[in-house]
Design a protein around this motif. Sequence first.
Motif: not given
Length: 354
Positions: A194-197, A255-270
């Motif tokens: 959510r925020q950088p380490v 930045p944290m991904f917004t959701s999953f799809d069947s094969d992976g993740v969807i990052w915040s920029e889509g």
Amino acid sequence: MTKVWDAIVIGGGQAGLATGYHLRKLGLRFLILEATEQAAGSWPKYYDSLKLFSPARFSSLPGMKFPGNPDKYPSKSEVVSYLKDYTKHFELPVMIDKQIVSVEKINKEFTVRTKSGKEFQSKTIINATGSFQSPYKPLIRGQEIFKGGIIHSSEYQKPDAFVNQRIVVVGRGNSAVQIVIELAGVSKTTLAVRQPVHLIKQRLLGRDIHFWLKVTGFDTFPFWRFGKTTPSSNSVIDLGQYSEQLAQGSPDQQPMFTSFDSDGVIWSEGRNEKVDTVIFATGYQNNITHLKEIGAIDSNGHPFHVGGVSTSVQGLYYVGLEGQRSFSSATLRGVGSDAQYVVRKLVRYLKDNS
């Protein structure tokens, strides 16, 4: 006639053993009930490469120094050995394989029931269970259709099973960073945050950071006395070349991904990306549902307490809660002080109710 103990300690990890030390010192009749097969708490189940974030000189339970070089950062196996030796040295009455399912209180006496059906009676209870058995996994949209692996950091042991995978580790705490750095050596790995380490140096002016926490008093400052919760640290202690590796992007931070799809993740920029495994290093929740029936916890599972003394159930106490009385509560270096405080309160209660 059923034996009624002065105290029963639920949990035989570092918090329970420190509590046992102080109960033994005062000559009380007590038992320590541990759910697993050994009195070492959750340490045997942590990932293999785990090291303490504090050096040995600041990592001892009451009455027995951590062995070896005081400036060394003990490994997981060294902590397990220390806890076993501690139990033997002080002849603490630990009963293993005693998983607690419920606690009942009738008048001034508690009944503790185990999964096997065995019951124990006591005048007081000290809960020292820790939270490892209740890992927190956030629910993220699309998680149910994701075909890859999803685990919590509590299930992670070593990198062997993740070689050449695409890994996303979720979290920004010490464990998240330690795991993602280790995996970066065998796989393509990203830290989703959510925020950088925020990294802090392990040593300042030639001294370990824990030395400065101690001498400044911050480590044990009693925030709870002022009606404030203990501030949690979002900083990560750089145990090695963490800052270098993160700066070089191995692993990278996104930045944290917004959701999953069947094969992976969807990052915040889509952007969609195929991922093999997601590891949630997202912490733990309180593991005290066995106290629900006596009205000790709220609807979210948090205990009603001040400084480890229950405010809703007389004769009930806690050791090992995060931020219980200070910044160092729930750590090897902090549970001893909390245990001493709680046992003193317990003794006063026993005298007042004898």
